[in-house]
Design an enzyme around this catalytic site. Structure first.
Site, mmCIF file in Angstrom:
data_model
loop_
_atom_site.group_PDB
_atom_site.id
_atom_site.type_symbol
_atom_site.label_atom_id
_atom_site.label_comp_id
_atom_site.label_asym_id
_atom_site.label_seq_id
_atom_site.Cartn_x
_atom_site.Cartn_y
_atom_site.Cartn_z
ATOM 1 N N HIS A 166 -75.025 111.026 36.172
ATOM 2 C CA HIS A 166 -74.604 111.378 37.589
ATOM 3 C C HIS A 166 -73.312 112.251 37.537
ATOM 4 C CE1 HIS A 166 -71.241 108.549 37.749
ATOM 5 N NE2 HIS A 166 -72.044 107.691 37.033
ATOM 6 N N CYS A 182 -73.006 104.246 32.995
ATOM 7 C CA CYS A 182 -73.719 105.246 33.511
ATOM 8 C C CYS A 182 -72.984 106.351 32.714
ATOM 9 C CB CYS A 182 -73.603 105.378 34.813
ATOM 10 S SG CYS A 182 -74.446 104.411 36.172
#
Length: 206
Positions: A166, A182
């Protein structure tokens, strides 16, 4: 004056410039593409790219792998994400990765892609940071959203891994181990990767 050495040097210099190859192995550098961007009604600010080491700027590099084009390979040690291309090349992005205790590795697939995604903190994160409880139902998209401008959702045989590729508004985190697992990219980079990666793409995290 003997002009021959001058013309030889000039010709060699021009050839190198046309090839776009630098002394550190970069075949093409995209440093100029971190300016402000208007996207889906949002105005992404420019990134102070001069404050980020050059090796983490988006660039095409030579990259030998047996994986097919379209595969995404994440090198958590070096803080690079490679999007495999044809002819022994890859698009390389600088990334931020999981901090100590939140590292992970394995193979997954891109199951979903979202533009300006909603961010929902997982229950373990809320227990660690109770102030995030207000976003239990999801934090709306926006410039301050931790998922940034795009997110690619990673699934494996067990389903949703909970991990994402992301964007991030925190450009200072690129090249560092700071996340909860992440893989984060500059917003301008995740938009570029989003446009290249396909649903079902193989993702290898090392």
């Amino acid at each position: 004056m003997n002009w021959k050495p001058f013309f030889v040097a000039a010709t060699l210099g021009l050839s190198a410039a046309l090839a776009g190859c630098s002394s550190d192995g970069s075949l093409r550098l995209f440093t100029s593409e971190y300016g402000a961007v208007t996207d889906a009604g949002y105005r992404l600010p420019s990134v102070p790219i001069s404050q980020i080491p050059r090796k983490y700027h988006r660039q095409i590099v030579s990259y030998e792998t047996k994986e097919k084009p379209g595969t995404i390979i994440v090198d958590t040690k070096e803080k690079y994400l490679y999007f495999v291309m044809d002819d022994g090349k890859a698009m390389r992005y600088g990334i931020g990765v999981g901090r100590e205790g939140f590292e992970w590795s394995g193979v997954a697939r891109v199951a979903m892609k979202r533009e300006w995604p909603t961010w929902t903190p997982p229950a373990p994160m809320i227990r660690r940071q109770p102030e995030l409880a207000k976003w239990r139902g999801g934090m709306p998209p926006g410039l301050s959203n931790p998922l940034g401008a795009r997110a690619l959702y990673l699934f494996d045989r067990g389903g949703d891994t909970g991990y994402r590729l992301h964007g991030t508004p925190e450009w200072q985190s690129i090249g560092r181990a700071v996340s909860s697992g992440c893989i984060r990219l500059l917003n301008q980079d995740i938009i570029d990767l989003y446009n290249r990666a396909e649903i079902g793409a193989k993702v290898i995290v090392r």
